[in-house]
Design a protein around this motif. Structure first.
Motif, PDB file in Angstrom:
ATOM      1  N   UNK A 126     -32.050  40.210   6.929  1.00 31.45           N
ATOM      2  CA  UNK A 126     -32.142  41.518   6.291  1.00 31.45           C
ATOM      3  C   UNK A 126     -33.121  41.519   5.123  1.00 31.45           C
ATOM      4  N   UNK A 127     -34.126  42.375   5.229  1.00 34.60           N
ATOM      5  CA  UNK A 127     -35.115  42.501   4.156  1.00 34.60           C
ATOM      6  C   UNK A 127     -34.453  42.883   2.843  1.00 34.60           C
ATOM      7  N   UNK A 128     -33.409  43.716   2.894  1.00 29.47           N
ATOM      8  CA  UNK A 128     -32.765  44.164   1.667  1.00 29.47           C
ATOM      9  C   UNK A 128     -32.008  43.053   0.954  1.00 29.47           C
ATOM     10  N   UNK A 129     -31.866  41.889   1.600  1.00 32.01           N
ATOM     11  CA  UNK A 129     -31.314  40.698   0.959  1.00 32.01           C
ATOM     12  C   UNK A 129     -32.441  39.721   0.620  1.00 32.01           C
ATOM     13  N   UNK A 130     -33.312  39.471   1.586  1.00 32.98           N
ATOM     14  CA  UNK A 130     -34.345  38.450   1.416  1.00 32.98           C
ATOM     15  C   UNK A 130     -35.368  38.813   0.339  1.00 32.98           C
ATOM     16  N   UNK A 131     -35.850  40.050   0.311  1.00 29.73           N
ATOM     17  CA  UNK A 131     -36.865  40.407  -0.679  1.00 29.73           C
ATOM     18  C   UNK A 131     -36.336  40.314  -2.112  1.00 29.73           C
ATOM     19  N   UNK A 132     -35.182  40.918  -2.437  1.00 32.04           N
ATOM     20  CA  UNK A 132     -34.716  40.774  -3.818  1.00 32.04           C
ATOM     21  C   UNK A 132     -34.367  39.321  -4.181  1.00 32.04           C
ATOM     22  N   UNK A 133     -33.900  38.547  -3.207  1.00 33.53           N
ATOM     23  CA  UNK A 133     -33.653  37.127  -3.466  1.00 33.53           C
ATOM     24  C   UNK A 133     -34.972  36.424  -3.776  1.00 33.53           C
ATOM     25  N   UNK A 134     -36.014  36.761  -3.049  1.00 38.88           N
ATOM     26  CA  UNK A 134     -37.340  36.204  -3.293  1.00 38.88           C
ATOM     27  C   UNK A 134     -37.857  36.601  -4.671  1.00 38.88           C
ATOM     28  N   UNK A 135     -37.547  37.819  -5.094  1.00 41.87           N
ATOM     29  CA  UNK A 135     -38.003  38.280  -6.401  1.00 41.87           C
ATOM     30  C   UNK A 135     -37.469  37.415  -7.544  1.00 41.87           C
ATOM     31  N   UNK A 136     -36.217  36.953  -7.440  1.00 40.94           N
ATOM     32  CA  UNK A 136     -35.644  36.203  -8.558  1.00 40.94           C
ATOM     33  C   UNK A 136     -35.585  34.697  -8.318  1.00 40.94           C
ATOM     34  N   UNK A 159     -32.620  41.135  -9.731  1.00 35.49           N
ATOM     35  CA  UNK A 159     -33.858  41.475  -9.038  1.00 35.49           C
ATOM     36  C   UNK A 159     -34.144  42.958  -9.286  1.00 35.49           C
ATOM     37  N   UNK A 160     -35.325  43.408  -8.876  1.00 38.69           N
ATOM     38  CA  UNK A 160     -35.519  44.863  -8.828  1.00 38.69           C
ATOM     39  C   UNK A 160     -34.501  45.484  -7.860  1.00 38.69           C
ATOM     40  N   UNK A 161     -34.272  46.765  -8.018  1.00 35.46           N
ATOM     41  CA  UNK A 161     -33.399  47.508  -7.112  1.00 35.46           C
ATOM     42  C   UNK A 161     -34.294  48.153  -6.060  1.00 35.46           C
ATOM     43  N   UNK A 162     -33.867  48.045  -4.809  1.00 35.59           N
ATOM     44  CA  UNK A 162     -34.606  48.610  -3.687  1.00 35.59           C
ATOM     45  C   UNK A 162     -33.755  49.664  -2.998  1.00 35.59           C
ATOM     46  N   UNK A 163     -34.423  50.658  -2.465  1.00 29.24           N
ATOM     47  CA  UNK A 163     -33.770  51.661  -1.634  1.00 29.24           C
ATOM     48  C   UNK A 163     -34.197  51.407  -0.203  1.00 29.24           C
ATOM     49  N   UNK A 164     -33.252  51.573   0.722  1.00 29.16           N
ATOM     50  CA  UNK A 164     -33.562  51.360   2.139  1.00 29.16           C
ATOM     51  C   UNK A 164     -32.650  52.224   2.989  1.00 29.16           C
ATOM     52  N   UNK A 179     -39.556  45.400  10.498  1.00 27.90           N
ATOM     53  CA  UNK A 179     -38.168  45.543  10.929  1.00 27.90           C
ATOM     54  C   UNK A 179     -37.370  46.471  10.020  1.00 27.90           C
ATOM     55  N   UNK A 180     -37.587  46.356   8.725  1.00 28.30           N
ATOM     56  CA  UNK A 180     -36.834  47.158   7.762  1.00 28.30           C
ATOM     57  C   UNK A 180     -37.755  47.552   6.623  1.00 28.30           C
ATOM     58  N   UNK A 181     -37.781  48.831   6.336  1.00 27.18           N
ATOM     59  CA  UNK A 181     -38.599  49.325   5.232  1.00 27.18           C
ATOM     60  C   UNK A 181     -37.725  49.456   3.983  1.00 27.18           C
ATOM     61  N   UNK A 182     -38.250  49.007   2.856  1.00 23.64           N
ATOM     62  CA  UNK A 182     -37.578  49.227   1.589  1.00 23.64           C
ATOM     63  C   UNK A 182     -38.613  49.461   0.512  1.00 23.64           C
ATOM     64  N   UNK A 183     -38.178  50.116  -0.545  1.00 26.63           N
ATOM     65  CA  UNK A 183     -39.088  50.443  -1.615  1.00 26.63           C
ATOM     66  C   UNK A 183     -38.353  50.281  -2.933  1.00 26.63           C
ATOM     67  N   UNK A 184     -39.070  49.723  -3.929  1.00 25.92           N
ATOM     68  CA  UNK A 184     -38.495  49.531  -5.254  1.00 25.92           C
ATOM     69  C   UNK A 184     -38.311  50.876  -5.932  1.00 25.92           C
ATOM     70  N   UNK A 185     -37.243  50.982  -6.698  1.00 24.62           N
ATOM     71  CA  UNK A 185     -36.965  52.215  -7.436  1.00 24.62           C
ATOM     72  C   UNK A 185     -36.766  51.877  -8.912  1.00 24.62           C
ATOM     73  N   UNK A 186     -37.025  52.820  -9.800  1.00 22.45           N
ATOM     74  CA  UNK A 186     -36.707  52.584 -11.207  1.00 22.45           C
ATOM     75  C   UNK A 186     -35.188  52.573 -11.377  1.00 22.45           C
TER      76      UNK A 186
END
Length: 167
Positions: A117-127, A35-40, A151-158
């Motif tokens: 956890x958004x930091x698990x669910x969002x990247x799982x959703x991405x792939x 998945x993309x990498x996210x920072x949180x 609940x949780x903010x995250x942002x994609x990073x290069x």
């Protein structure tokens, strides 16, 4: 071959440990897809921000052996065991899903963090947006759509791994 999903996180020398973890997983598992990498922000404790992603892979190993390999990779990256549950991590590798297996031993599957956890669910959703959660029966994309994103903010990073952009 089983399809597995692994949550990857680090908040200590993040880039170094994520790359080392991906290299080690590539030596053990087949067909890694990232998945993309996210920072949180750290969840559950005060600490440096985390990098998180989810890896899809294929394996013929049974669940217990997958978990043992993930622990070995963590340990080889300086993971300290026996400390507080919510603490800084050099590398955190959690098996989220192993096909559609539901079990309590050798670990709980599917991993509960998928639901919370958004930091698990969002990247799982991405792939794997169309993947169905084995307990809820919902597809991952619908679960992300319904998730309270405040609940949780995250942002994609290069992020690059093996001379390729991730995500």
């Amino acid at each position: 071959m089983a399809v597995i999903y692994i949550s990857v996180g680090s908040n200590i020398e993040r880039h170094k440990h994520i790359v080392a973890g991906l290299d080690a997983m590539a030596a053990v598992f087949n067909n890694l897809r990232l998945s993309p990498v996210y920072e949180s922000k750290a969840v559950g404790f005060e600490g440096s921000d985390f990098y998180n992603l989810v890896v899809e892979a294929h394996t013929a190993l049974p669940i217990a052996d997958v978990v043992a390999e993930l622990k070995r990779i963590e340990d080889n990256n300086g993971r300290v065991r026996g400390g507080k549950k919510f603490a800084p991590r050099t590398l955190d590798l959690d098996l989220l899903l192993y096909d559609d297996v539901v079990c309590e031993e050798p670990i709980e599957l599917p991993r509960d963090e998928i639901l919370h956890n958004a930091f698990v669910l969002l990247p799982l959703c991405d792939i794997a947006p169309a993947l169905t959660h084995p307990l809820t029966g919902q597809c991952i994309a619908d679960m992300w759509h319904a998730y309270d994103k405040q609940k949780q903010q995250l942002w994609a990073i290069p992020f690059a791994w093996q001379q390729a952009e991730v995500g």
